[in-house]
Motif scaffolding. Structure first.
Motif, PDB file in Angstrom:
ATOM      1  N   ALA A 234       0.814  -1.419   0.035  1.00  0.00           N
ATOM      2  CA  ALA A 234       0.038  -0.048   0.078  1.00  0.00           C
ATOM      3  C   ALA A 234       0.945   1.215  -0.252  1.00  0.00           C
ATOM      4  CB  ALA A 234      -0.873  -0.027   1.097  1.00  0.00           C
ATOM      5  N   LYS A 235       1.870   1.382   0.732  1.00  0.00           N
ATOM      6  CA  LYS A 235       3.119   2.334   0.957  1.00  0.00           C
ATOM      7  C   LYS A 235       3.463   2.518  -0.368  1.00  0.00           C
ATOM      8  CE  LYS A 235       6.656   4.382   3.820  1.00  0.00           C
ATOM      9  NZ  LYS A 235       7.197   4.122   4.948  1.00  0.00           N
ATOM     10  N   GLU A 247      -9.409   2.279  -2.626  1.00  0.00           N
ATOM     11  CA  GLU A 247      -8.783   1.450  -3.405  1.00  0.00           C
ATOM     12  C   GLU A 247      -7.806   0.703  -2.464  1.00  0.00           C
ATOM     13  OE1 GLU A 247      -7.915   3.191  -6.912  1.00  0.00           O
ATOM     14  OE2 GLU A 247      -9.923   3.847  -7.487  1.00  0.00           O
ATOM     15  N   LEU A 248      -7.022   1.415  -1.977  1.00  0.00           N
ATOM     16  CA  LEU A 248      -5.719   0.859  -1.000  1.00  0.00           C
ATOM     17  C   LEU A 248      -6.262   0.003  -0.159  1.00  0.00           C
ATOM     18  CD1 LEU A 248      -3.596   4.472  -0.738  1.00  0.00           C
ATOM     19  CD2 LEU A 248      -2.995   2.390  -1.918  1.00  0.00           C
ATOM     20  N   ARG A 249      -7.404   0.339   0.743  1.00  0.00           N
ATOM     21  CA  ARG A 249      -7.709  -0.375   1.722  1.00  0.00           C
ATOM     22  C   ARG A 249      -8.334  -1.863   1.012  1.00  0.00           C
ATOM     23  NH1 ARG A 249     -13.039  -0.624   3.554  1.00  0.00           N
ATOM     24  NH2 ARG A 249     -13.310  -1.331   5.634  1.00  0.00           N
ATOM     25  N   TYR A 265     -10.401  -4.828  11.241  1.00  0.00           N
ATOM     26  CA  TYR A 265     -10.696  -3.728  10.481  1.00  0.00           C
ATOM     27  C   TYR A 265      -9.298  -3.433   9.624  1.00  0.00           C
ATOM     28  CZ  TYR A 265      -7.661  -1.561  14.150  1.00  0.00           C
ATOM     29  OH  TYR A 265      -6.712  -1.199  14.916  1.00  0.00           O
ATOM     30  N   VAL A 266      -9.699  -2.673   8.650  1.00  0.00           N
ATOM     31  CA  VAL A 266      -8.560  -1.943   7.908  1.00  0.00           C
ATOM     32  C   VAL A 266      -8.979  -0.657   7.812  1.00  0.00           C
ATOM     33  CG1 VAL A 266      -7.089  -1.874   5.560  1.00  0.00           C
ATOM     34  CG2 VAL A 266      -7.775  -4.038   6.689  1.00  0.00           C
ATOM     35  N   VAL A 285      -1.991   7.061   8.163  1.00  0.00           N
ATOM     36  CA  VAL A 285      -1.631   5.917   8.712  1.00  0.00           C
ATOM     37  C   VAL A 285      -2.591   4.634   8.423  1.00  0.00           C
ATOM     38  CG1 VAL A 285      -2.558   6.362  11.123  1.00  0.00           C
ATOM     39  CG2 VAL A 285      -0.939   4.503  10.774  1.00  0.00           C
ATOM     40  N   VAL A 286      -1.922   3.560   7.756  1.00  0.00           N
ATOM     41  CA  VAL A 286      -2.807   2.550   7.566  1.00  0.00           C
ATOM     42  C   VAL A 286      -2.904   1.313   8.524  1.00  0.00           C
ATOM     43  CG1 VAL A 286      -3.532   0.702   5.744  1.00  0.00           C
ATOM     44  CG2 VAL A 286      -2.261   2.678   4.780  1.00  0.00           C
TER      45      VAL A 286
END
Lengths: 304, 304
Positions: A234-235, A247-249, A265-266, A285-286
Motif C-alpha cells: 500500500a505504501k 482502493e488501497l484499503r 478492520y483496515v 496511517v494505514v
C-alpha cells in the motif's frame, strides 16, 4: 546491570521523589511483560531522554473484556529480568505491582453491592469505579471491537504516571491508536509527562513484533506475513500516485483474506485525529487488525 | 499578606516544584471565586496541614451544562483578593488561569470536526475530549439533575492536581457528593494528594453559605431557611429514635415545599457509598437540592 524490583506503590513513588530531589529525570516504559525486541527498543529510546529508567511490568486486567485473552496472555517474569539485565546501560527499576486496583476494601462489602454491568472489564469484581475516557480517539478501530480497551489503558497509564511521576514516557507506535490517545490524555489532563512515540519493530520477515506472536502456529505465522506485506505494498502504491483510500484499503483486505486471515478492520486515517481519510494528501496511517486462528494481530504503516 | 497571582500553567508548576525542592508542602483550595466565609474556612483548614497555600480561582465551564447558570455565576476577582489578604497567615499563591482548556489548536480546524454532542457541556466548542468518570458516585443526586457536573469537576480537579501538584487539597462538605467523588477519584487513580473534607459553614440564620445566595431575593432568602430548618429537625428526630428514612425524608420535603421551595431531590444516603439507606443504623447524610425562584441551593446534614 541488575534492576531494582519494586512491587509497592508507596515505595515506587518514594524512589522517584528521592531521585528527583537529586536532580535526576525519570523515563517510564510501561509494558505488560513477556518482553521482546520491540520493548527493548522503547527502553533504548527512553535512555536518550532521561537519567533513569523505570520499566513497569503489569498485566492490566482493566483493559481486557471478560471474553478476551487475559488468562492466556503470555508471561515470563524471570526471562524479562534477564533481558533487561542485558540492555546496555540497563534499567534502574522494574515496577511490578501485584494488583493496582486493590484498595484494601473488604470483599464481603463488595459482594453486597449491586453490579450495574454497563461495560464489563476483567475488573468487574473490583471496587474500582473511576475511568478516564478519551471520547473521540477511543471510538474507532481497536475501540470498536474491544470497547473496554482504551478506558482501561488510559486509566492504568494515569495510575502509573501518578505513582511513578516520570518526566518522559515512551509508547510504541505499534499500538498507534493507544499512543495518540495517551498523548491526548496527557494534554487534556495536564500531566507533566512528555510522551514519546517509538517506531514499530518488525521481525526479519516483516511480522510486527508482539507478545502475542508466540501463540501463532508455524502455518498461521506464515499466513500472518500477509499483513506487513500488504501494508508495504500500500505504501509503495501510494508513492506511485495511487491516493484513493478505498482502493488501497481494498487491496490490503484482499491480500490478508487471501492468505487466510479474518479482518477485524483496515482503516486509513489521519495520523493525529485518527479520522477516516478518503484521499491521501497529508500524513495518513494505514491501520490493520486481523485474526489468524485464535490470535488477533495489529499492525500499521505511516504514509507521509 | 499579598498573594502572588499566577495565570500560567507552566509558571504555576514551576513555582510548586521549586517550593517542593526546598522541602515545603503545598495545600490547594480549589474555588470558582466569589469567595465567602465558607471558602475562607477551607483555607484555614488547609493551613493546618501544609507550609504553603495555593487558592485556585477558576470558573470551570466543563461542569456547567449549556442551560445552566455559567453566564450569571457571580464573580469579583478584586474583592476575592482583598478577602484573601485579610486571612491570618495568608495565602501564598492565587492560581487564576484564563482558560484551562485552550490547547493552542486553530479554531478553524476545530469547526471542521463533527460534533457528536452526546453529553453537552459549556466546553462543547473546545477541543478537549478527555473526561474522568466516577461511575457510581457521579450518578445520583446532583448527578441526576446535572448530568455533566461531576465529570466536569473530576476532570478539572485532575488538571489542577497535575498543574499545581499539591500535597493536600481541601474540599467543602457542603458539596458532599463532590467531596466523596474526589476522594474516590484520588484513590482510584493513585493521585499523591491527601483530600480533606471541611465542615459546611452556615450564615447566622442557618442558611448554608454559597456564592449563589447573592441571587436570592429577600423573600426567597427567608423561604430558603426551610432547608436548614428541616435538616436540623430531621437530625433531632433521628436522635429521638425516628430512624425510618422514608418518614424523615417526607418531613423534609413537606417543610421545604410548604415554604415555597421546589424540590430537586431529598435523599438519605450512606456517608461513603452515597447509596440510599432505608433505616438509619450507621452514619448517613441527608442531602437536599431545592429551587427558590431561579436559584438552586444545596445543603446536607450528617447523622451519625
Amino acid at each position: 546491570m541488575e534492576p531494582k524490583i519494586i512491587r509497592n506503590k508507596e515505595e515506587m513513588r518514594n524512589w522517584s521523589r528521592s531521585m528527583r530531589a537529586q536532580g535526576k529525570t525519570i523515563g517510564l516504559v510501561p509494558t505488560m511483560g513477556y518482553l521482546h525486541q520491540g520493548h527493548l527498543s522503547l527502553i533504548t529510546e527512553a535512555q536518550k531522554h532521561t537519567h533513569l529508567i523505570v520499566v513497569s511490568i503489569y498485566l492490566n486486567p482493566g483493559q481486557f473484556a471478560v471474553n478476551e485473552d487475559l488468562s492466556t496472555y503470555p508471561s515470563d517474569f524471570h526471562g524479562d529480568i534477564q533481558k533487561l539485565k542485558s540492555i546496555p546501560n540497563g534499567v534502574d527499576v522494574v515496577f511490578n505491582p501485584q494488583n493496582l486496583y486493590d484498595y484494601g476494601v473488604e470483599r464481603e462489602k463488595l459482594k453486597e453491592r449491586e453490579k450495574e454491568g454497563e461495560i464489563v472489564s476483567c475488573l468487574e469484581d473490583e471496587e474500582h469505579e473511576t475511568w478516564i475516557r478519551v471520547k473521540q480517539l477511543e471510538k474507532g478501530m481497536c475501540g470498536k471491537s474491544r470497547p473496554v480497551v482504551f478506558r482501561g489503558v488510559a486509566t492504568v497509564v494515569a495510575k502509573l504516571f501518578n505513582i511513578i511521576e516520570p518526566d518522559v514516557a515512551v509508547f510504541g507506535k505499534k499500538d498507534y491508536q493507544q499512543w495518540r490517545l495517551i498523548q491526548r490524555m496527557v494534554r487534556d489532563l495536564d500531566f507533566a509527562v512528555k510522551v514519546i512515540g517509538s517506531e514499530l519493530k518488525r521481525e526479519e520477515d516483516g511480522l510486527a513484533m508482539s507478545s502475542r506472536n508466540v501463540h501463532l502456529s508455524p502455518q498461521e505465522r506464515e499466513q500472518a506475513l500477509s499483513i506487513s506485506r500488504s501494508l508495504f505494498e500500500a505504501k509503495s502504491a501510494a508513492k506511485t500516485g495511487k491516493n484513493i483510500c478505498s482502493e488501497l484499503r481494498q487491496s490490503v483486505i484482499e491480500s490478508i483474506e487471501a492468505a487466510g486471515g479474518k479482518i477485524d478492520y483496515v482503516e486509513i486515517v489521519d495520523q493525529e485525529s485518527l479520522e477516516t481519510v478518503e484521499e491521501i494528501k497529508n500524513g495518513v496511517v494505514v491501520c490493520v487488525a486481523a485474526w489468524f486462528g485464535k490470535v488477533r494481530l495489529i499492525d500499521n504503516m505511516e504514509i507521509s
